[in-house]
Every structure is written in C-alpha cells, then in structure tokens.
Write an enzyme that holds these catalytic residues in place. Structure first.
Site, PDB file in Angstrom:
ATOM      1  N   ASP A 213      16.628  -3.105  11.478  1.00  0.00           N
ATOM      2  CA  ASP A 213      17.348  -2.168  10.607  1.00  0.00           C
ATOM      3  C   ASP A 213      16.713  -0.787  10.737  1.00  0.00           C
ATOM      4  O   ASP A 213      16.352  -0.150   9.755  1.00  0.00           O
ATOM      5  CB  ASP A 213      17.299  -2.658   9.160  1.00  0.00           C
ATOM      6  CG  ASP A 213      18.274  -1.917   8.242  1.00  0.00           C
ATOM      7  OD1 ASP A 213      19.125  -1.157   8.763  1.00  0.00           O
ATOM      8  OD2 ASP A 213      18.187  -2.074   7.016  1.00  0.00           O
TER       9      ASP A 213
ATOM     10  N   GLU B 209       0.842  -1.198   0.000  1.00  0.00           N
ATOM     11  CA  GLU B 209       0.000   0.000   0.000  1.00  0.00           C
ATOM     12  C   GLU B 209       0.880   1.253   0.000  1.00  0.00           C
ATOM     13  O   GLU B 209       1.990   1.260   0.544  1.00  0.00           O
ATOM     14  CB  GLU B 209      -0.917   0.017   1.213  1.00  0.00           C
ATOM     15  CG  GLU B 209      -0.217   0.206   2.543  1.00  0.00           C
ATOM     16  CD  GLU B 209      -1.190   0.419   3.697  1.00  0.00           C
ATOM     17  OE1 GLU B 209      -2.036   1.334   3.613  1.00  0.00           O
ATOM     18  OE2 GLU B 209      -1.081  -0.338   4.685  1.00  0.00           O
ATOM     19  N   TRP B 210       0.388   2.296  -0.611  1.00  0.00           N
ATOM     20  CA  TRP B 210       1.063   3.593  -0.581  1.00  0.00           C
ATOM     21  C   TRP B 210       0.705   4.281   0.720  1.00  0.00           C
ATOM     22  O   TRP B 210      -0.473   4.435   1.065  1.00  0.00           O
ATOM     23  CB  TRP B 210       0.622   4.440  -1.771  1.00  0.00           C
ATOM     24  CG  TRP B 210       1.211   5.818  -1.773  1.00  0.00           C
ATOM     25  CD1 TRP B 210       0.603   6.969  -1.371  1.00  0.00           C
ATOM     26  CD2 TRP B 210       2.523   6.179  -2.200  1.00  0.00           C
ATOM     27  NE1 TRP B 210       1.447   8.034  -1.522  1.00  0.00           N
ATOM     28  CE2 TRP B 210       2.645   7.583  -2.033  1.00  0.00           C
ATOM     29  CE3 TRP B 210       3.611   5.465  -2.719  1.00  0.00           C
ATOM     30  CZ2 TRP B 210       3.802   8.275  -2.347  1.00  0.00           C
ATOM     31  CZ3 TRP B 210       4.765   6.163  -3.043  1.00  0.00           C
ATOM     32  CH2 TRP B 210       4.857   7.549  -2.856  1.00  0.00           C
TER      33      TRP B 210
END
Length: 287
Positions: free
Chosen positions: A194, A91-92
């Site tokens: 990360d 999804e954006w």
C-alpha cells in the site's frame, strides 16, 4: 481516552509519568495520537471498531519488512485488537528530509524487493484500506493477481452495483485474457502492498521509514505501478530504485493493469469518482 492510552503504555512496559497527549490530524481510518512520557515519545493509533486482527496484521507486515534489513520501519511496542479497544503503540519517528532522502527511499525499496519469498500472495487475509483482502499462497503470480486481487474487486463491485453493463463485460473479458500481459514467471518479492505517498516518512538523519503496510509477496512492478497512481514520489526516488534494481522492459505495458487493482479498490471504497480511470484502462486492453 487518557485511560486507554495509559493501559496501552502499561502493556508497552512504560510505567513512567504521562506528560503529553496530542490528537493528530490526517488519516481516515484511525484516530492518531502523539504521546510523550518521561521515558520516550510514542505514536498511538486507535480504532473504535477494528476488524479482527486489524492491528496484529499491520504489526506482522512491519516485522516482515524489518527482517529484510532494507528499509526502516517503526518499532511496535504493544497492540490490542480487543473489540472497541483496538490500538497500536509504536515509536514516534521524526526527522528532517536530507538532500538524498528520496534517493535513499528508492534504493531501500529496491533492496526490499530483492528479498524473495517462496510463493506469491500471503499466509493471512489482510486489509487494503478498510476492505478485507482475502489471500492465499500461490506458485503462480498470474493466478494470484487474477483470482485474489482483480476478481475480488470485481465481485465487490457487482455486489454494490457499481460494476455493471459495459464495465462489467470488459472486466470479465480482461480476466479471461490477463495472461497476455501479466507475467507468471516473476519472483515473489517482499512488497509493502500500500505504498502511496502518505505511507512513508522521514526519520532521524533523513532516513526514510515506511508505515501502514498491507503486506504480500508478488511482482515488484505491482508495487512500483501504485507509486505512480497518486504521485508523491520524485524523480530521485525512481533513480535510486533503478540504480539498484532496474525495471523490466515490459513494465510500461503491464503498469496500467497493476494500477487497475488500486483504482478498483478506490472505486469500491469511494464511488464513481474513480470510474473513468477504471474504464480507460479496461478500454485500453479489451476495447
């Protein structure tokens, strides 16, 4: 590229009309695209020569973080690790930062860290950047961090010729004495793995999202130490974290040893520009 994106969208179940494809800047590993169809907006990553299970492991890490019900992650619609056609369809996520976004980020990361696994490490070999990161599950955090994290980077440095002479001697000496500083009796928290400043973004309503995990279970202070290596986190972030989950009094003593892993990764990936930082930590602990 248009054809590959159409294939990816079909796998995601979107058969509506394709309206916009825009190549995005940033990121040194993958090609990234903003894609809009008649139905919704997407973020699609593409890798021309992805290692085996590269995107599958990223998606697995996102799902494990989602299952903690602590911090938001993008929804994954589809992925492929097919050679020369590897992609990830998500999804954006877009939003404007709110006054409390940084505080929320710290609070949400602390909540994620309060989710505890059964052992340290991870079931799958993963990646840190482009470097393979071998894993195993281990009852001892000290043994896992020494053998699977620091020793792995030592061996890579020896193989490449960047870990030689005094640096290698100090690193080997440090590994022998690591139990003086690194605890063995910590809980195996869910960790992003990360969490540099580029791996979170702001979503709707100012809500923080994390992206691009290299997931593991381990000492939460390992994660916090990395947030201080390259910056990108405000005092509100740390305030939000500590209000929910105060740090151990021993954090300052062990922090450089946890930062050492990520500096070794950068030394092995990018070269001697990170050598001085590695050497300073080694000298601090073993002279």
């Amino acid at each position: 590229m248009n054809q590959l994106i159409k294939q990816a969208l079909q796998q995601a179940g979107d058969h509506s009309g394709l309206q916009t494809i825009r190549c995005l800047a940033g990121g040194s590993i993958n090609e990234s695209y903003y894609v809009e169809t008649e139905s919704r907006q997407y973020f699609i990553k593409y890798h021309t020569d992805a290692p085996d299970r590269f995107f599958a492991l990223e998606a697995k890490g996102l799902e494990l973080i989602r299952e903690t019900h602590s911090i938001s992650v993008p929804h994954v619609f589809a992925l492929s690790d097919e050679k020369h056609r590897a992609y990830l369809v998500m999804e954006w996520v877009e939003g404007a930062p709110a006054a409390d976004t940084d505080w929320k980020l710290g609070d949400r990361i602390a909540a994620m860290h309060q989710t505890i696994g059964e052992q340290h490490g991870f079931t799958d070999d993963t990646f840190i950047g482009t470097l393979p990161q071998p894993n195993r599950l281990c009852s001892s955090w000290l043994a896992y961090y020494r053998d699977k994290r620091l020793n792995r980077q030592l061996q890579l440095g020896i193989d490449s010729g960047i870990m030689t002479g005094k640096r290698r001697e100090r690193m080997e000496k440090l590994l022998e004495k690591l139990d003086k500083w690194v605890p063995d009796d910590v809980a195996p928290s869910y960790l992003h793995g990360d969490l540099w400043g580029g791996n979170w973004l702001t979503g709707p309503g100012g809500e923080p999202y994390v992206i691009d995990p290299s997931f593991l279970y381990g000492d939460r202070h390992f994660e916090l130490a990395f947030t201080e290596v390259f910056g990108g986190y405000s005092s509100d972030f740390y305030r939000g974290y500590e209000e929910r989950f105060p740090l151990s009094p021993a954090y300052d003593d062990v922090k450089p040893l946890y930062q050492l892993y990520y500096l070794l990764v950068h030394l092995n990936m990018f070269g001697e520009a990170y050598g001085r930082s590695v050497d300073m930590i080694l000298k601090r602990y073993v002279g």
